[in-house]
Structure formats: C-alpha cells, structure tokens
Design a protein around this motif. Sequence first.
Motif, PDB file in Angstrom:
ATOM      1  N   PHE A   1       5.474  -1.276  10.539  1.00 41.00           N
ATOM      2  CA  PHE A   1       5.028  -2.672  10.502  1.00 41.00           C
ATOM      3  C   PHE A   1       6.134  -3.589  11.031  1.00 41.00           C
ATOM      4  CE2 PHE A   1       5.436  -6.371   7.517  1.00 41.00           C
ATOM      5  CZ  PHE A   1       4.369  -7.136   7.970  1.00 41.00           C
TER       6      PHE A   1
ATOM      7  N   LEU B   1      -2.122   6.949   9.561  1.00 33.31           N
ATOM      8  CA  LEU B   1      -2.993   6.099  10.371  1.00 33.31           C
ATOM      9  C   LEU B   1      -2.535   4.645  10.324  1.00 33.31           C
ATOM     10  CD1 LEU B   1      -6.486   7.621   9.510  1.00 33.31           C
ATOM     11  CD2 LEU B   1      -5.136   7.894  11.594  1.00 33.31           C
TER      12      LEU B   1
ATOM     13  N   ILE C   1      -7.524  -1.004   4.772  1.00 33.15           N
ATOM     14  CA  ILE C   1      -6.646   0.146   4.518  1.00 33.15           C
ATOM     15  C   ILE C   1      -7.352   1.292   3.796  1.00 33.15           C
ATOM     16  CG2 ILE C   1      -4.554  -1.267   4.612  1.00 33.15           C
ATOM     17  CD1 ILE C   1      -4.317  -1.016   1.628  1.00 33.15           C
TER      18      ILE C   1
ATOM     19  N   TRP D   1       0.022   0.238  13.543  1.00 35.42           N
ATOM     20  CA  TRP D   1       1.111  -0.672  13.915  1.00 35.42           C
ATOM     21  C   TRP D   1       1.916  -0.156  15.114  1.00 35.42           C
ATOM     22  CZ3 TRP D   1       1.464  -0.907   8.042  1.00 35.42           C
ATOM     23  CH2 TRP D   1       0.767  -2.032   7.566  1.00 35.42           C
TER      24      TRP D   1
ATOM     25  N   TYR E   1      -3.963   8.826   5.656  1.00 36.98           N
ATOM     26  CA  TYR E   1      -4.153   7.374   5.729  1.00 36.98           C
ATOM     27  C   TYR E   1      -2.858   6.612   5.994  1.00 36.98           C
ATOM     28  CZ  TYR E   1      -9.106   6.671   5.088  1.00 36.98           C
ATOM     29  OH  TYR E   1     -10.449   6.587   5.301  1.00 36.98           O
TER      30      TYR E   1
ATOM     31  N   TYR F   1     -10.099   3.450  12.734  1.00 34.12           N
ATOM     32  CA  TYR F   1      -8.950   3.233  13.627  1.00 34.12           C
ATOM     33  C   TYR F   1      -8.535   4.543  14.275  1.00 34.12           C
ATOM     34  CZ  TYR F   1      -8.340  -1.552  11.917  1.00 34.12           C
ATOM     35  OH  TYR F   1      -8.534  -2.876  11.623  1.00 34.12           O
TER      36      TYR F   1
ATOM     37  N   ALA G   1      -3.790  -6.664  13.830  1.00 36.27           N
ATOM     38  CA  ALA G   1      -2.836  -5.942  12.975  1.00 36.27           C
ATOM     39  C   ALA G   1      -1.426  -5.997  13.559  1.00 36.27           C
ATOM     40  CB  ALA G   1      -3.283  -4.497  12.797  1.00 36.27           C
ATOM     41  N   ARG G   2      -1.328  -5.974  14.891  1.00 35.70           N
ATOM     42  CA  ARG G   2      -0.011  -5.915  15.529  1.00 35.70           C
ATOM     43  C   ARG G   2       0.615  -7.295  15.726  1.00 35.70           C
ATOM     44  NH1 ARG G   2      -0.674  -0.727  19.681  1.00 35.70           N
ATOM     45  NH2 ARG G   2      -1.165   0.733  17.988  1.00 35.70           N
ATOM     46  N   THR G   3      -0.148  -8.340  15.437  1.00 35.96           N
ATOM     47  CA  THR G   3       0.430  -9.684  15.505  1.00 35.96           C
ATOM     48  C   THR G   3       0.543 -10.277  14.095  1.00 35.96           C
ATOM     49  OG1 THR G   3      -1.801 -10.505  16.012  1.00 35.96           O
ATOM     50  CG2 THR G   3      -0.283 -10.241  17.853  1.00 35.96           C
ATOM     51  N   GLU G   4      -0.573 -10.333  13.406  1.00 35.78           N
ATOM     52  CA  GLU G   4      -0.592 -10.963  12.077  1.00 35.78           C
ATOM     53  C   GLU G   4      -0.151 -10.026  10.964  1.00 35.78           C
ATOM     54  OE1 GLU G   4      -1.109 -14.195  11.363  1.00 35.78           O
ATOM     55  OE2 GLU G   4      -0.907 -14.358  13.523  1.00 35.78           O
ATOM     56  N   GLY G   5      -0.136  -8.715  11.230  1.00 36.88           N
ATOM     57  CA  GLY G   5       0.392  -7.765  10.251  1.00 36.88           C
ATOM     58  C   GLY G   5      -0.666  -7.105   9.380  1.00 36.88           C
ATOM     59  N   PHE G   6      -1.585  -7.881   8.858  1.00 36.95           N
ATOM     60  CA  PHE G   6      -2.597  -7.309   7.966  1.00 36.95           C
ATOM     61  C   PHE G   6      -3.658  -6.545   8.764  1.00 36.95           C
ATOM     62  CE2 PHE G   6      -0.852 -10.855   5.531  1.00 36.95           C
ATOM     63  CZ  PHE G   6      -0.623 -10.257   4.302  1.00 36.95           C
ATOM     64  N   ILE G   7      -4.071  -5.391   8.229  1.00 36.93           N
ATOM     65  CA  ILE G   7      -5.054  -4.538   8.912  1.00 36.93           C
ATOM     66  C   ILE G   7      -6.451  -4.913   8.432  1.00 36.93           C
ATOM     67  CG2 ILE G   7      -5.836  -2.158   9.244  1.00 36.93           C
ATOM     68  CD1 ILE G   7      -2.938  -1.249   8.818  1.00 36.93           C
TER      69      ILE G   7
ATOM     70  N   CYS H   1       6.907  -3.202  14.755  1.00 37.71           N
ATOM     71  CA  CYS H   1       5.805  -3.793  15.516  1.00 37.71           C
ATOM     72  C   CYS H   1       6.013  -5.301  15.662  1.00 37.71           C
ATOM     73  CB  CYS H   1       4.499  -3.480  14.793  1.00 37.71           C
ATOM     74  SG  CYS H   1       3.038  -4.164  15.564  1.00 37.71           S
ATOM     75  N   LEU H   2       6.408  -5.950  14.573  1.00 40.08           N
ATOM     76  CA  LEU H   2       6.578  -7.410  14.604  1.00 40.08           C
ATOM     77  C   LEU H   2       7.703  -7.834  15.544  1.00 40.08           C
ATOM     78  CD1 LEU H   2       6.243  -8.318  10.801  1.00 40.08           C
ATOM     79  CD2 LEU H   2       4.473  -8.417  12.568  1.00 40.08           C
TER      80      LEU H   2
ATOM     81  N   ILE I   1       4.887 -13.965   6.396  1.00 44.74           N
ATOM     82  CA  ILE I   1       3.546 -13.380   6.540  1.00 44.74           C
ATOM     83  C   ILE I   1       2.948 -13.118   5.152  1.00 44.74           C
ATOM     84  CG2 ILE I   1       2.308 -11.292   7.277  1.00 44.74           C
ATOM     85  CD1 ILE I   1       4.129 -11.173   9.716  1.00 44.74           C
TER      86      ILE I   1
ATOM     87  N   PHE J   1      -8.184   5.163  18.230  1.00 42.41           N
ATOM     88  CA  PHE J   1      -6.962   5.579  18.927  1.00 42.41           C
ATOM     89  C   PHE J   1      -7.147   6.915  19.653  1.00 42.41           C
ATOM     90  CE2 PHE J   1      -4.769   2.858  15.641  1.00 42.41           C
ATOM     91  CZ  PHE J   1      -4.395   1.875  16.543  1.00 42.41           C
TER      92      PHE J   1
ATOM     93  N   PRO K   1       1.499  -6.518   3.788  1.00 38.34           N
ATOM     94  CA  PRO K   1       0.558  -5.685   4.557  1.00 38.34           C
ATOM     95  C   PRO K   1       0.658  -4.186   4.281  1.00 38.34           C
ATOM     96  CG  PRO K   1       1.326  -7.476   5.929  1.00 38.34           C
ATOM     97  CD  PRO K   1       2.138  -7.544   4.649  1.00 38.34           C
TER      98      PRO K   1
ATOM     99  N   HIS L   1      -9.542  -6.207   3.624  1.00 36.72           N
ATOM    100  CA  HIS L   1      -8.587  -5.379   4.354  1.00 36.72           C
ATOM    101  C   HIS L   1      -9.215  -4.038   4.720  1.00 36.72           C
ATOM    102  CE1 HIS L   1      -7.869  -2.700   0.984  1.00 36.72           C
ATOM    103  NE2 HIS L   1      -7.570  -3.719   0.203  1.00 36.72           N
TER     104      HIS L   1
ATOM    105  N   LEU M   1      -9.379   3.487   7.308  1.00 32.74           N
ATOM    106  CA  LEU M   1      -8.561   3.730   8.495  1.00 32.74           C
ATOM    107  C   LEU M   1      -9.135   4.797   9.412  1.00 32.74           C
ATOM    108  CD1 LEU M   1      -5.064   3.333   6.819  1.00 32.74           C
ATOM    109  CD2 LEU M   1      -5.975   1.900   8.639  1.00 32.74           C
TER     110      LEU M   1
ATOM    111  N   MET N   1      -3.950   3.523  -2.252  1.00 31.83           N
ATOM    112  CA  MET N   1      -3.849   4.642  -1.319  1.00 31.83           C
ATOM    113  C   MET N   1      -3.336   5.892  -2.038  1.00 31.83           C
ATOM    114  SD  MET N   1      -2.666   2.730   2.162  1.00 31.83           S
ATOM    115  CE  MET N   1      -3.286   3.929   3.351  1.00 31.83           C
TER     116      MET N   1
END
Lengths: 465, 465
Positions: free
Chosen positions: A147, A173, B418, A178, A170, B424, B375-381, A150-151, A77, B428, A108, B416, B421, A419
Amino acid sequence: MKEFKVFLREDEIPKQWYNIQADLPTPLQPPLHPGTRQPIGPQDLAPVFPMNLIEQEVNTKDRWIDIPQEVMEKLLIWRPTPLRRAYALEKVLGTPARIYYKDEGVSPPGSHKPNTAVAQAYYNKVFGIKRIATETGAGQWGSALSFACCLFGLECKVYMVRISYDQKPYRRLMMNTWGANCVPSPSKDTQAGRKILEAHPDSPGSLGIAISEAVEDAVTSKDTRYSLGSVLNHVLMHQTIIGLEAKKQLEKFGEKKVDIVTGCAGGGSNFSGLAFPFVLDKINGAKITIIPAEPTSCPTMTRAPFVYDFGDNVGMAPMVPMHSLGHSFIPAPIHAGGLRYHGMAPLVSQLINDGLLEPRAYNQLECYANAVLWARTEGFIPAPETSHAISVVVEEAKKAKEEGKQKVILLIWSGHGIMDLGGYESYFSGKLIDYPLPEEEMRKSLKDIEGWPKPKIMKMGKVVG
Amino acid sequence: MKEFKVFLREDEIPKQWYNIQADLPTPLQPPLHPGTRQPIGPQDLAPVFPMNLIEQEVNTKDRWIDIPQEVMEKLLIWRPTPLRRAYALEKVLGTPARIYYKDEGVSPPGSHKPNTAVAQAYYNKVFGIKRIATETGAGQWGSALSFACCLFGLECKVYMVRISYDQKPYRRLMMNTWGANCVPSPSKDTQAGRKILEAHPDSPGSLGIAISEAVEDAVTSKDTRYSLGSVLNHVLMHQTIIGLEAKKQLEKFGEKKVDIVTGCAGGGSNFSGLAFPFVLDKINGAKITIIPAEPTSCPTMTRAPFVYDFGDNVGMAPMVPMHSLGHSFIPAPIHAGGLRYHGMAPLVSQLINDGLLEPRAYNQLECYANAVLWARTEGFIPAPETSHAISVVVEEAKKAKEEGKQKVILLIWSGHGIMDLGGYESYFSGKLIDYPLPEEEMRKSLKDIEGWPKPKIMKMGKVVG
C-alpha cells in the motif's frame, strides 16, 4: 447524549513523532555484528536500510522528530483514527471502569502497520531508492508496505512464506491490487531461495527463509533496500502518532488521567505506538500501569531472558539486546500469527527491565472467548492478536468492579479480524486448543545461544545483573 | 493544510430520517397481491413484517421521521461516517472537479447495510418479535442483519444460497461470530427447502429459493418476522442518514453546491440513502445531476420497462410497480453480486420516470479498471458494486476536464472490497470478461409477465403512457 467516539480534526493531528530514545532511563546497548559479534555502527547497516532511516534508528538526542508533510498527506488517508468508548462492553461486564479503544483497524490494509510503512516508503524515496524488498508471514506487513509503496510510486517485492501464500490468498490479492510483486518463498528469484528449492522443491517456507531472500534481494539489486515492520527503534517511533492522538482524544472525552494502558506485543510496534507517550508520563511520575500482552505459547516478555540474539531466525540480522526465546524457537501454531516472534523490540525489552512495563501472557482460548464477547457487544470483530489486549481489559475491568474503582482503561485495537475468520471458525467448532507452556522448546533454543556475548541487565540506569 | 476528510461530531448527526414519500411529484401506485392481483393494504403484510415498519412503508405524510434514541446509540458505533475528498484521484485524472466520497465501508460488516438492519431489528424488538429470518446471497445483507440482531438480543436465522455458503465461507463466519444461525439454502428446516432437496439433493440454491424459505420461516414460526435489505420504502428511508450527513459535511468542506451525485444501484438502497436528500433540492429547483449506476448485464434502469412485477423471483412477494427485467431474469455471473437484482426499488423507478434521476450502465471490465485506479490512488479497495459509482465519477471528472469546469462530484462508497478480492484476481489474471447485452434473456423473462396489470406511466404527476 453519551459520546461513543471522539475524532480529532485533521489540523489537530500531532505534527511530530515521539522518540523515546531521548528519555530512556537506561540507554540501549549497541547492536553487534552477527559475524564478528562486535558493536556495529550506522555504516554497517547502509547496504540494508537508507541512511535517513538509520539516522532515526540511532538518534538518542531529539525527543521530537517532525513528520514530513509528504508523509502526513498519506497518513491523512485514514488518520486521525477514532478513539471509541466501549460502553456496551462496560455494561455487560458491570464494571465501573471506563474503557477506551484506539481503533487502528480503519486503515486501508486494516491494521496499524501502514503508520510506519508510509514513513519508510517516503524516506526510501527521498534517499533515491526505487524499490523495496520485504518478507511477510500471514501478510499484514506485506500488504501495508505494498500500500505504502503504491502511494509513493515505488516498486515493492514481497517474499511471502509459501504456506501462507497458498493458504491465505486474500492478503496476497490485496498486495497485487496495490501493484506489488508478491512471490511465494522459497522462490527462484534469489540464491537463497534456489538453494532451498533444489534440496526441498516442496518446501513450505518459513519467515527465516523469506527474510534471507528479501535481504539478499535488497543488498544485491540496484536502488533497492530492505524494510522491517516492527522491532527496530525507528519503526516503533513511527507508531507513536497513535498514542499522541489518543492523549488529545482522552482530553476531549474529559478524562484527566488514565490508569491502565495496554496493547498486544509481538515485535512491539503497535503496543509501543500507543504506550510510549504514556511511558514518558510515567517516567515523569504519573501513576499508570502499562501492560504489553503476549501469548503463553510465545512468552517472550514473561518468561524469556534478556540476551543478545539475532533479530531474525537465520543469523543474518544484527544481534540486539532483548528478551528472546532464542532465534531457533518455533512457537505453537496459534492463530495470532503476529505474536509468534521469538524476540521483543529492544526498546520494549529495556523498559520491562526498568520496571516501567508489566507484561502478561494469555492462553488462546481465553483470548477468543474475549474476542467474541467484544464482537457481540462493541460490534467490530478483532484480529486474533488484538484479542490479547482485550483480555487484559476484561481482566482489569473485572478487577475494577471487585474494587469498586472507576478506573480509566485504554487499549490499542491493532486491527480488524475479518480476514482472519478461520480462527473464529476453529473456536466455534470446538477445535481450538491451548498449548502447554513451551518449556522444552525454550530450553533447546536458549541452549543455542549459550556462551554468546551478554548484555548488562540494567534497571533505571543501574546494573542489576 | 488540505483537508482530506470531514467528520461530524456525534452531536451533529441528523436526528431524523428523510421520508421522500411526502415530497414525491408522482405518488407511488399501490402494490398488488401476488395471487389476486388486487391492491393490498397494511394488514396484508402483517404476517411478514411488524406493523410499526409497515406504517413507515406506507407513510406518505411525514417528511421527517424521528430516529429512536435506541437506534441512534447503535448507529453511533460507526456513524457519523467520514466524507473524504479524493485528491489523489483528482490529481491523476488531471481534473478541475472536486470529488467527495461518503465512506459507508467503515461499519463493522463493511457496508451501508447495517443502517437499516439496526433500525429494523429495533422496530421488530419493540413490536415484541423475538426472532428474524432473512435470506442472503453473497452475504452482505445476512451479515448486517446478524450484527444488528446481536446488538438487540434477537435471534437471527439466515438462509444463505448454497453455492455462496460453500464458496464464500468468510461472510458466513462473520454471521456466526455475531451469533446468527446461518444455514445453506435449500435447507431441511422448511417445507420449501425439503421439497427442493428431495427432487435435487445437490441443488446449488438460488436467491428465490432462499427468500421462499425465509418467508415461510417467518410466517410459520412463533414471534418471528421477515426482513428485507433493500427495495422497500422504509428500507430506503433508513439509509437517508447518509445523504443528510453528507450535506452537513460538504458545508464544512466549504462547498455551497453540488453538481453531480452518484451511487451504484442494485435494489436501490445505498444510492437512495445518499441521493434522496439531494432529490428534494432538485425538486425545489436546484441544478443537480443525479446518477444511479448499474451493470450493463443487469440493466434494470437503463433498459427495462416500468411494470408490475414480483419483488422476488418466485412470486410470493407483492407485485410492485418498478423497472423490471422480469422476475425470471437471471443475470450473467458478474462479481458485483449486489447489483444482480431483476427489479429496482419502486421509489427509484418512479423518480426515473419523473426525469429526476439519470441512470447509466457500465461494463464489468471498465468498472474493475476504475476500481484498481481508485485503490492505487485513494488507498481503499472498493467493493465490486461500488466500482460502478466510481465509473460515473471517472467519466464525469474527465468531462469536467474537457469542459474546464470546477464541478463538485459526490459519490457513495457503499462498501469495501476486501472480502471480495476474488474478482480482482480474475481481473489481474485476464480471465474477467464482459458479457453481451442480455437481449434474448430480457425478451424471455419479459414475456413471462406479458398481460399482467400495468401501472400508469407518469411523469411529474401526469400520465404519459
């Protein structure tokens, strides 16, 4: 045209991790049970970690461990990560040195941590584990494990130190995004947490409390295990893909040798990931200076004795032989939260004893000055931890200028700092301070472990103390 | 082994920008002076922009413009950017489509914006300008320009909308780290700002006010010019390196054609950067569906008329022919702040009239659901803006599944998320809402521009309205 960075093609990515345990000049001494203080074996760790990871932890025979295809597909990835040359920094320093940095900030979660998180999630899954519990301080490790889980479709429970949970929303979050369940620690979800909340309903928490909660969760919940983001042998091994990639990339840059290899070291995982493949070269006779960098306010490598101490702050984890300030040592509140660990990975600690690593310590203000210099030349804003490695680079680049030597310097850029900009704000506002050396704190915390079993002090296989 | 991403070597990076003005089926109609409402020429813009950029703005002859070596060396800090294949998303959607995304989130400020910021800083410097003033809302553009000015040793002054300055300190800290002077707008530094502060000392500011301050600063200060991050022709052109790289990368992936190209569009710059080279293919007969995506609450492309309107909210900027909701239109407070612009780049607007682009609008909740899926498949947010392009992809991937067609879908991942957030978190927590279509607001703001000069409505060079 000048080359600014070299990527590897995906089919050039290393297919195996490097297990330095097979090449150690001095073998590691065994961990001890925290209660009985007797050597422990793999079975003692089985309630906490899955056996396939424990096997990696104690493997002293196999120099190369295949990276499973399922792990590789997740690493891809963001891997291979770029190796960049810091032309602009070289220019402003007027150095003849050539400076290369391996950028692990492109993942990520933004650091090197997912290299092992992905591997650990995979091995847990293969072992039939459905759920992983862990603790996190500022949130780097918690977000990396969220992360990774989740994968692989695993549940993830993160006990995040209460004060960070409130002050750094953050990272929390990110974990939620994830799909992880992140709770402030102390929490009502464990006996350890409830006990503390009864006595101190407003407890800000601590990493020690969070570890207690995560380990309790792991050993008492169905199909659950615990996961650590640094210090342990298998964790460091999962990071070696960094150094193995970097070697290939240096070759593509046309470099035939490297003079200086450096990284910051808190528990030791990003440093080891870059450095261990070069340590092998050094064992085999190459002339390389390998420098782990730490803060002066938590001087594990430069000031602390080599002792048996708990891996955690509370005495639940095994006692391991390492450079430690004492498990009760509480470092000053520097911004490089990832470098505030009381000990150092046993592998890194022993390599220091062997004379193969030459640690250095830096003050916070110097590190921020160098981080800002970096951001304003190379563009990317470094994490506060990474600024310690940058400080080695700046020091060595200036030295190369004085000596008129065209040295090759390689560092690991362990993560971005976008961050963690609060530290930069303190620096610019003039509020950031350097703390005095923690002499008194060290005396107290080291007194707590006086009279404990002592490891042999060995250098290149020979007892020296 | 499956290929997850393709990099270009640095020597494969495109050496020229693509200037779509040379290929337009319908030429752009001239901008009008905001006061006289008469067509304006390059000289009228000279107090605001340096002449070398104005020349690019009005260049309708040269299809290819060389990227200066000095610009290229800065672009190489993060370019070429990766083209990634979204295997995990394809799998979870069960689609036969092959989904590729061009990742512009890898730049130091985290978005596509520095592609033009670096070019603009360079051309200003070459023209003898020492200082650039600009405005920023949430801070993406301000941080990109701060970064670029830092690289070229220019001073940078950013007027940041007060409410964002207070609520989003991290973007401001990024600007400071790159040495820019970022002040809350309205400020005491300009006449426009002082006037507003006198009447409303607690004004939260607005993008309109910030633009006024930045333009006043530019035209009244020594060696200073103003800079815009989107909408204008030269800005869009600087972004075309994205699409030119992507074409080479698709070839390396073995793709001979692409069926769908998409990106989110606020002012239009990231979308155009990816899409324009493919628009040329479409003009030349290729069958490609090209889809700019916008929010339903700011439906510039899908609902607004093609009119002459101010580029800004206050009537200082030239009037340009574009799809506009009216410069007084204030969109609902969706999280995709970069898509809350009242107009659309004249180039994108005309290509819509020509039938070459097929815009779509999406609701916020759907976009966040798709962002979380990503985010939950490809990883990047993803950034909240980017989630609009992702919504096109999810829709088209599902359609390809229904039709059983192996379509190739290409999107630009503009940045991205990040540092964003908070959106998000609202999602949620269930607090995020969809806003009704802004019918009443549109009626009001469009009434404000009734009776103004009207551009001809043209399709492929022929007047149709």
